[in-house]
Design a protein around this motif. Structure first.
Motif, PDB file in Angstrom:
ATOM      1  N   TYR A  69       0.799  -1.221   0.000  1.00 37.99           N
ATOM      2  CA  TYR A  69       0.000   0.000   0.000  1.00 37.99           C
ATOM      3  C   TYR A  69       0.835   1.275   0.000  1.00 37.99           C
ATOM      4  CZ  TYR A  69      -2.813  -3.785   1.860  1.00 37.99           C
ATOM      5  OH  TYR A  69      -3.400  -5.000   2.064  1.00 37.99           O
ATOM      6  N   THR A  83      -0.377   3.931  -2.319  1.00 35.87           N
ATOM      7  CA  THR A  83      -1.813   4.246  -2.273  1.00 35.87           C
ATOM      8  C   THR A  83      -2.195   4.674  -0.857  1.00 35.87           C
ATOM      9  OG1 THR A  83      -2.348   1.900  -1.948  1.00 35.87           O
ATOM     10  CG2 THR A  83      -2.403   2.730  -4.199  1.00 35.87           C
ATOM     11  N   LEU A  84      -2.628   3.770  -0.033  1.00 35.61           N
ATOM     12  CA  LEU A  84      -3.176   4.108   1.281  1.00 35.61           C
ATOM     13  C   LEU A  84      -2.190   4.794   2.215  1.00 35.61           C
ATOM     14  CD1 LEU A  84      -5.391   0.999   2.016  1.00 35.61           C
ATOM     15  CD2 LEU A  84      -6.089   3.234   1.194  1.00 35.61           C
ATOM     16  N   PRO A 120      -0.010  10.317   1.333  1.00 39.79           N
ATOM     17  CA  PRO A 120      -0.918  11.437   1.571  1.00 39.79           C
ATOM     18  C   PRO A 120      -1.431  12.091   0.283  1.00 39.79           C
ATOM     19  CG  PRO A 120       0.950  11.567   3.054  1.00 39.79           C
ATOM     20  CD  PRO A 120       1.250  10.471   2.071  1.00 39.79           C
ATOM     21  N   TRP A 170      -1.955  10.615  -2.646  1.00 36.05           N
ATOM     22  CA  TRP A 170      -2.939   9.700  -3.232  1.00 36.05           C
ATOM     23  C   TRP A 170      -4.281   9.838  -2.517  1.00 36.05           C
ATOM     24  CZ3 TRP A 170      -6.006   5.577  -1.827  1.00 36.05           C
ATOM     25  CH2 TRP A 170      -6.478   4.751  -2.842  1.00 36.05           C
ATOM     26  N   LEU A 171      -4.237   9.886  -1.184  1.00 34.93           N
ATOM     27  CA  LEU A 171      -5.462  10.043  -0.404  1.00 34.93           C
ATOM     28  C   LEU A 171      -6.133  11.385  -0.698  1.00 34.93           C
ATOM     29  CD1 LEU A 171      -4.100   8.646   2.954  1.00 34.93           C
ATOM     30  CD2 LEU A 171      -5.802   7.539   1.486  1.00 34.93           C
ATOM     31  N   ARG A 224      -8.075  11.707  -3.872  1.00 40.58           N
ATOM     32  CA  ARG A 224      -9.338  10.967  -3.848  1.00 40.58           C
ATOM     33  C   ARG A 224     -10.273  11.470  -2.753  1.00 40.58           C
ATOM     34  NH1 ARG A 224      -5.404   8.699  -6.101  1.00 40.58           N
ATOM     35  NH2 ARG A 224      -5.633   7.140  -7.742  1.00 40.58           N
ATOM     36  N   ILE A 280      -9.971  11.509   0.430  1.00 42.01           N
ATOM     37  CA  ILE A 280     -10.091  10.576   1.548  1.00 42.01           C
ATOM     38  C   ILE A 280      -9.439  11.224   2.764  1.00 42.01           C
ATOM     39  CG2 ILE A 280      -9.457   8.309   2.454  1.00 42.01           C
ATOM     40  CD1 ILE A 280      -9.404   7.323  -0.479  1.00 42.01           C
ATOM     41  N   ASP A 281     -10.245  11.485   3.783  1.00 42.17           N
ATOM     42  CA  ASP A 281      -9.762  12.109   5.019  1.00 42.17           C
ATOM     43  C   ASP A 281      -9.721  11.054   6.120  1.00 42.17           C
ATOM     44  OD1 ASP A 281      -9.101  13.753   7.118  1.00 42.17           O
ATOM     45  OD2 ASP A 281     -11.055  14.755   7.200  1.00 42.17           O
ATOM     46  N   LEU A 282      -8.536  10.720   6.563  1.00 37.24           N
ATOM     47  CA  LEU A 282      -8.379   9.707   7.600  1.00 37.24           C
ATOM     48  C   LEU A 282      -8.523  10.266   9.010  1.00 37.24           C
ATOM     49  CD1 LEU A 282      -5.373   7.653   6.180  1.00 37.24           C
ATOM     50  CD2 LEU A 282      -7.818   7.199   5.964  1.00 37.24           C
TER      51      LEU A 282
END
Length: 59
Positions: A21, A24-25, A28, A30-31, A34, A36-38
């Motif tokens: 990952y 990807t995951l 930062p 990549w997130l 998309r 995507i807020d962790l």
């Protein structure tokens, strides 16, 4: 548990070094691309570790 008439859940945690990952995951950029807020999930985990109580992430 079932034999006693109880209900519940069984949780298993499996270790994963996350090597697959990295682009990807764990990236930062990549997130962000998309949207995507962790942060909400991170805050929920920190709360759980501190209090012993799980509250689903908000947001």
């Amino acid at each position: 548990m079932h034999a006693r008439g109880g209900r519940g859940s069984i949780v298993s945690l499996l270790g994963d070094p996350g090597v697959r990952y990295g682009e990807t995951l764990f990236d930062p950029a990549w997130l962000a691309a998309r949207h995507i807020d962790l942060a909400p999930a991170r805050e929920a985990l920190q709360h759980c570790l501190a209090s012993g109580c799980w509250e689903p992430p908000q947001g």
